[in-house]
Design an enzyme around this catalytic site. Structure first.
Site, PDB file in Angstrom:
ATOM      1  CG  LEU A   4      -1.961  -1.065   1.394  1.00 14.24           C
ATOM      2  CD1 LEU A   4      -2.671  -0.920   2.739  1.00 14.24           C
ATOM      3  CD2 LEU A   4      -2.966  -1.018   0.253  1.00 14.24           C
ATOM      4  CG  ASP A   5       0.278   4.406  -2.819  1.00 18.45           C
ATOM      5  OD1 ASP A   5       1.028   3.582  -3.362  1.00 18.45           O
ATOM      6  OD2 ASP A   5      -0.602   5.040  -3.437  1.00 18.45           O
ATOM      7  CD  GLN A   6       5.614   7.424   3.847  1.00 13.79           C
ATOM      8  OE1 GLN A   6       6.230   7.653   2.799  1.00 13.79           O
ATOM      9  NE2 GLN A   6       6.035   7.894   5.008  1.00 13.79           N
ATOM     10  NE  ARG A  12      -2.252   8.985  -3.694  1.00 17.82           N
ATOM     11  CZ  ARG A  12      -1.070   9.057  -3.076  1.00 17.82           C
ATOM     12  NH1 ARG A  12      -0.388   7.949  -2.806  1.00 17.82           N
ATOM     13  NH2 ARG A  12      -0.582  10.230  -2.725  1.00 17.82           N
TER      14      ARG A  12
END
Length: 232
Positions: A50-52, A164
């Site tokens: 997962l993205d930070q 996103r």
């Protein structure tokens, strides 16, 4: 970090926003979910990320064979992932020409390419990798000054920053997004409002159907966050 599920083959964890999934470059980016988990489970291996700034459910394998089998599930799109997000505007109006299916889902198709000059940003570009996301609206709000929508998302493909980028490409960036939202939209939330809240798959060893949920109390109405996941 305590898993919400563990067995001899895999772990299911809930990553807080702000924590890296794997180590980054530099000594200041070594603290991450995988290292915290491996301190307790030395055989734990990353399967996906997962993205930070994204919070939510993340799966890790225990051992090489488990990693191989779980990775195959992701590669063949046998893992169901569902996210929730708060975005600016009314995407239902933007995609009004595309009729939703019987469950309210609409589709976004847009090839995604790394913007090399502005990396780590990604863009929609004809030379990018084919990418598809599904989304549906859960709640909308509108005032004279601002409108927002709480939406569910399902990534059909698994490109970097896919959800996103797809929502931003429609003109509906996510609140709190430091990469893809303009400053006024970013400032509306102290964190990116994107959360991986559902994960479902068939256990690659036992063949048991597994489904996990980690819901958040978010809203299309300001202040948007009713309950947060603080970084421990």
């Amino acid at each position: 970090m305590t898993p919400i599920h563990e067995d001899e083959h895999l772990l299911v964890l809930e990553k807080p926003s702000g924590l890296l999934s794997v180590p980054g470059r530099g000594p200041d980016k070594q603290d991450c979910l995988s290292k915290r988990v491996q301190d307790r489970y030395p055989d734990a291996l990353i399967v996906h990320r997962l993205d930070q700034d994204t919070s939510g459910l993340l799966l890790m394998a225990r051992g090489i064979e488990a990693q191989r089998r779980l990775s195959k599930l992701f590669e063949t799109r046998q893992v169901k992932k569902r996210y929730v997000a708060v975005v600016a505007g009314q995407p239902e109006q933007t995609q009004a020409a595309e009729l939703p299916d019987e469950d309210g889902w609409r589709t976004i198709d847009g090839p995604i390419l790394l913007d090399w000059e502005r990396r780590p940003l990604h863009i929609i570009h004809p030379d990018g990798k084919a990418s598809r996301s599904r989304w549906r609206a859960l709640q909308s709000s509108h005032s004279d000054n601002f409108s927002a929508s709480l939406i569910e998302l399902e990534p059909v493909t698994g490109r970097t920053h896919q959800l996103r980028v797809h929502m931003q490409s429609m003109g509906h960036p996510m609140l709190g997004d430091s990469l893809y939202a303009p400053p006024d939209i970013k400032a509306l939330s102290p964190r990116l409002l994107l959360h991986a809240q559902e994960l479902a798959f068939v256990h690659p060893f036992t063949e048991q159907a597994l489904a996990f949920k980690a819901p958040v109390q978010w809203s299309a109405l300001s202040p948007f966050i009713a309950g947060q996941h603080p970084l421990p």
